[in-house]
Design a protein around this motif. Structure first.
Motif, PDB file in Angstrom:
ATOM      1  N   ARG A 110       9.341 -22.754  44.551  1.00  0.00           N
ATOM      2  CA  ARG A 110       8.406 -21.872  43.843  1.00  0.00           C
ATOM      3  C   ARG A 110       9.096 -20.585  43.404  1.00  0.00           C
ATOM      4  O   ARG A 110       8.897 -20.112  42.280  1.00  0.00           O
ATOM      5  CB  ARG A 110       7.214 -21.563  44.748  1.00  0.00           C
ATOM      6  CG  ARG A 110       6.424 -22.820  45.112  1.00  0.00           C
ATOM      7  CD  ARG A 110       5.413 -22.571  46.193  1.00  0.00           C
ATOM      8  NE  ARG A 110       4.236 -21.910  45.647  1.00  0.00           N
ATOM      9  CZ  ARG A 110       3.257 -21.435  46.388  1.00  0.00           C
ATOM     10  NH1 ARG A 110       3.302 -21.542  47.711  1.00  0.00           N
ATOM     11  NH2 ARG A 110       2.213 -20.862  45.828  1.00  0.00           N
ATOM     12  N   LEU A 111       9.924 -20.018  44.285  1.00  0.00           N
ATOM     13  CA  LEU A 111      10.653 -18.798  43.930  1.00  0.00           C
ATOM     14  C   LEU A 111      11.661 -19.068  42.809  1.00  0.00           C
ATOM     15  O   LEU A 111      11.859 -18.236  41.922  1.00  0.00           O
ATOM     16  CB  LEU A 111      11.340 -18.215  45.158  1.00  0.00           C
ATOM     17  CG  LEU A 111      10.404 -17.670  46.240  1.00  0.00           C
ATOM     18  CD1 LEU A 111      11.194 -17.276  47.482  1.00  0.00           C
ATOM     19  CD2 LEU A 111       9.601 -16.490  45.717  1.00  0.00           C
ATOM     20  N   ALA A 112      12.280 -20.239  42.829  1.00  0.00           N
ATOM     21  CA  ALA A 112      13.214 -20.615  41.761  1.00  0.00           C
ATOM     22  C   ALA A 112      12.489 -20.715  40.416  1.00  0.00           C
ATOM     23  O   ALA A 112      13.028 -20.323  39.377  1.00  0.00           O
ATOM     24  CB  ALA A 112      13.912 -21.925  42.098  1.00  0.00           C
ATOM     25  N   ALA A 113      11.260 -21.203  40.432  1.00  0.00           N
ATOM     26  CA  ALA A 113      10.471 -21.283  39.202  1.00  0.00           C
ATOM     27  C   ALA A 113      10.158 -19.886  38.673  1.00  0.00           C
ATOM     28  O   ALA A 113      10.232 -19.640  37.457  1.00  0.00           O
ATOM     29  CB  ALA A 113       9.176 -22.060  39.446  1.00  0.00           C
ATOM     30  N   LEU A 114       9.822 -18.971  39.580  1.00  0.00           N
ATOM     31  CA  LEU A 114       9.581 -17.580  39.169  1.00  0.00           C
ATOM     32  C   LEU A 114      10.845 -16.975  38.566  1.00  0.00           C
ATOM     33  O   LEU A 114      10.802 -16.340  37.508  1.00  0.00           O
ATOM     34  CB  LEU A 114       9.124 -16.736  40.361  1.00  0.00           C
ATOM     35  CG  LEU A 114       7.729 -17.002  40.914  1.00  0.00           C
ATOM     36  CD1 LEU A 114       7.490 -16.155  42.155  1.00  0.00           C
ATOM     37  CD2 LEU A 114       6.669 -16.719  39.877  1.00  0.00           C
ATOM     38  N   GLU A 115      11.970 -17.173  39.244  1.00  0.00           N
ATOM     39  CA  GLU A 115      13.230 -16.613  38.750  1.00  0.00           C
ATOM     40  C   GLU A 115      13.549 -17.144  37.356  1.00  0.00           C
ATOM     41  O   GLU A 115      13.925 -16.373  36.466  1.00  0.00           O
ATOM     42  CB  GLU A 115      14.375 -16.941  39.707  1.00  0.00           C
ATOM     43  CG  GLU A 115      15.701 -16.373  39.222  1.00  0.00           C
ATOM     44  CD  GLU A 115      16.870 -16.798  40.087  1.00  0.00           C
ATOM     45  OE1 GLU A 115      17.885 -16.080  40.062  1.00  0.00           O
ATOM     46  OE2 GLU A 115      16.784 -17.853  40.748  1.00  0.00           O
ATOM     47  N   ALA A 116      13.400 -18.435  37.145  1.00  0.00           N
ATOM     48  CA  ALA A 116      13.699 -19.031  35.837  1.00  0.00           C
ATOM     49  C   ALA A 116      12.794 -18.437  34.756  1.00  0.00           C
ATOM     50  O   ALA A 116      13.261 -18.125  33.639  1.00  0.00           O
ATOM     51  CB  ALA A 116      13.543 -20.545  35.901  1.00  0.00           C
ATOM     52  N   THR A 117      11.525 -18.243  35.070  1.00  0.00           N
ATOM     53  CA  THR A 117      10.595 -17.671  34.091  1.00  0.00           C
ATOM     54  C   THR A 117      10.926 -16.215  33.804  1.00  0.00           C
ATOM     55  O   THR A 117      10.931 -15.784  32.643  1.00  0.00           O
ATOM     56  CB  THR A 117       9.141 -17.817  34.587  1.00  0.00           C
ATOM     57  OG1 THR A 117       8.873 -19.203  34.771  1.00  0.00           O
ATOM     58  CG2 THR A 117       8.159 -17.230  33.593  1.00  0.00           C
ATOM     59  N   PHE A 118      11.212 -15.432  34.849  1.00  0.00           N
ATOM     60  CA  PHE A 118      11.584 -14.027  34.638  1.00  0.00           C
ATOM     61  C   PHE A 118      12.840 -13.933  33.777  1.00  0.00           C
ATOM     62  O   PHE A 118      12.934 -13.109  32.867  1.00  0.00           O
ATOM     63  CB  PHE A 118      11.811 -13.299  35.971  1.00  0.00           C
ATOM     64  CG  PHE A 118      10.601 -13.207  36.864  1.00  0.00           C
ATOM     65  CD1 PHE A 118       9.315 -13.365  36.383  1.00  0.00           C
ATOM     66  CD2 PHE A 118      10.761 -12.963  38.217  1.00  0.00           C
ATOM     67  CE1 PHE A 118       8.203 -13.279  37.214  1.00  0.00           C
ATOM     68  CE2 PHE A 118       9.662 -12.870  39.061  1.00  0.00           C
ATOM     69  CZ  PHE A 118       8.381 -13.026  38.564  1.00  0.00           C
ATOM     70  N   GLU A 119      13.827 -14.774  34.064  1.00  0.00           N
ATOM     71  CA  GLU A 119      15.064 -14.804  33.277  1.00  0.00           C
ATOM     72  C   GLU A 119      14.757 -15.092  31.805  1.00  0.00           C
ATOM     73  O   GLU A 119      15.290 -14.439  30.912  1.00  0.00           O
ATOM     74  CB  GLU A 119      16.021 -15.879  33.816  1.00  0.00           C
ATOM     75  CG  GLU A 119      16.787 -15.482  35.043  1.00  0.00           C
ATOM     76  CD  GLU A 119      17.929 -14.514  34.751  1.00  0.00           C
ATOM     77  OE1 GLU A 119      18.355 -14.375  33.576  1.00  0.00           O
ATOM     78  OE2 GLU A 119      18.400 -13.889  35.713  1.00  0.00           O
ATOM     79  N   GLU A 120      13.905 -16.087  31.583  1.00  0.00           N
ATOM     80  CA  GLU A 120      13.554 -16.467  30.214  1.00  0.00           C
ATOM     81  C   GLU A 120      12.900 -15.298  29.466  1.00  0.00           C
ATOM     82  O   GLU A 120      13.249 -15.003  28.330  1.00  0.00           O
ATOM     83  CB  GLU A 120      12.598 -17.669  30.246  1.00  0.00           C
ATOM     84  CG  GLU A 120      12.147 -18.131  28.880  1.00  0.00           C
ATOM     85  CD  GLU A 120      11.074 -19.202  28.970  1.00  0.00           C
ATOM     86  OE1 GLU A 120      10.202 -19.210  28.085  1.00  0.00           O
ATOM     87  OE2 GLU A 120      11.107 -20.016  29.924  1.00  0.00           O
ATOM     88  N   TRP A 121      11.962 -14.611  30.134  1.00  0.00           N
ATOM     89  CA  TRP A 121      11.280 -13.491  29.495  1.00  0.00           C
ATOM     90  C   TRP A 121      12.246 -12.339  29.226  1.00  0.00           C
ATOM     91  O   TRP A 121      12.178 -11.715  28.172  1.00  0.00           O
ATOM     92  CB  TRP A 121      10.110 -13.022  30.360  1.00  0.00           C
ATOM     93  CG  TRP A 121       8.865 -13.823  30.142  1.00  0.00           C
ATOM     94  CD1 TRP A 121       8.719 -15.178  30.316  1.00  0.00           C
ATOM     95  CD2 TRP A 121       7.614 -13.343  29.702  1.00  0.00           C
ATOM     96  NE1 TRP A 121       7.442 -15.551  30.017  1.00  0.00           N
ATOM     97  CE2 TRP A 121       6.739 -14.451  29.645  1.00  0.00           C
ATOM     98  CE3 TRP A 121       7.134 -12.088  29.375  1.00  0.00           C
ATOM     99  CZ2 TRP A 121       5.404 -14.329  29.248  1.00  0.00           C
ATOM    100  CZ3 TRP A 121       5.807 -11.969  28.990  1.00  0.00           C
ATOM    101  CH2 TRP A 121       4.960 -13.079  28.919  1.00  0.00           C
ATOM    102  N   VAL A 122      13.116 -12.037  30.170  1.00  0.00           N
ATOM    103  CA  VAL A 122      14.077 -10.944  29.992  1.00  0.00           C
ATOM    104  C   VAL A 122      15.011 -11.257  28.824  1.00  0.00           C
ATOM    105  O   VAL A 122      15.300 -10.389  27.991  1.00  0.00           O
ATOM    106  CB  VAL A 122      14.859 -10.696  31.306  1.00  0.00           C
ATOM    107  CG1 VAL A 122      16.110  -9.881  31.063  1.00  0.00           C
ATOM    108  CG2 VAL A 122      13.962 -10.012  32.322  1.00  0.00           C
TER     109      VAL A 122
END
Length: 194
Positions: A45-57
């Protein structure tokens, strides 16, 4: 100023990208809520958050990331997940050299509605009004993320300037103190030689 607001949560995490400057109405660039299943492992779940944050940044190139400050709640599991999600947001911001700011829920509510005790409905309605949206962003995590971003546009930039001024003053004072200490050492050394 382009601000990525993050309402951290492990099950639902709100993301809102706002562009604006103090004194003018900001406008929304994007808003979404990332959901992860409580049936998955926390690391996944944390990896999914990280991937999404990276994408938005990478997609929106924010100048600041504004994250809701985590407070203790009665439900330890909820506060743990919220803190973990906030930590991932701060990590991604640091990785990209983007300043991150933490705002308390009452600070955000006061910035958006004028009252630090406003309810979620009031916050959502004001977010829609400020951003001139036809309806309140749903779920509340989306409105909260946009509220965080608006709060930082309106309040955070002045706080950032104050912090920078204090750091600059501290730096000048430290240099002066080192110069005085060096001069005193040199004077003692000259006195000892004489």
């Amino acid at each position: 100023m382009r601000v990525l607001g993050i309402d951290p949560g492990l099950t639902r995490c709100g993301l809102g990208m706002v562009d604006g400057v103090p004194g003018r109405k900001p406008f929304v660039l994007a808003v979404d809520v990332l959901r992860t299943s409580p049936h998955e492992e926390t690391g996944v779940r944390l990896a999914a958050l990280e991937a999404t944050f990276e994408e938005w940044v990478q997609r929106y190139r924010p100048s600041v990331v504004a994250v809701e400050r985590v407070f203790a709640q009665h439900n330890v599991g909820t506060v743990m997940g919220t803190a973990q999600a906030a930590g991932i947001a701060l990590l991604v911001a640091a990785r990209h050299g983007i300043p991150a700011a933490l705002h308390t829920p009452s600070e955000v509510k006061a910035a958006i509605t004028g009252s630090g005790r406003a309810g979620k409905d009031q916050v959502g309605a004001m977010v829609a009004r400020i951003l001139q949206l036809t309806e309140v962003p749903k779920p509340a995590d989306a409105a909260d993320a946009l509220a965080l971003a608006i709060c930082h546009v309106w309040r955070g930039s002045s706080t950032d300037r104050l912090d920078q001024a204090q750091q600059s003053a501290s730096s000048v004072a430290a240099r002066q103190q080192r110069a005085y200490a060096q001069a005193a050492t040199q004077a003692r050394t000259k006195g000892a030689r004489a």
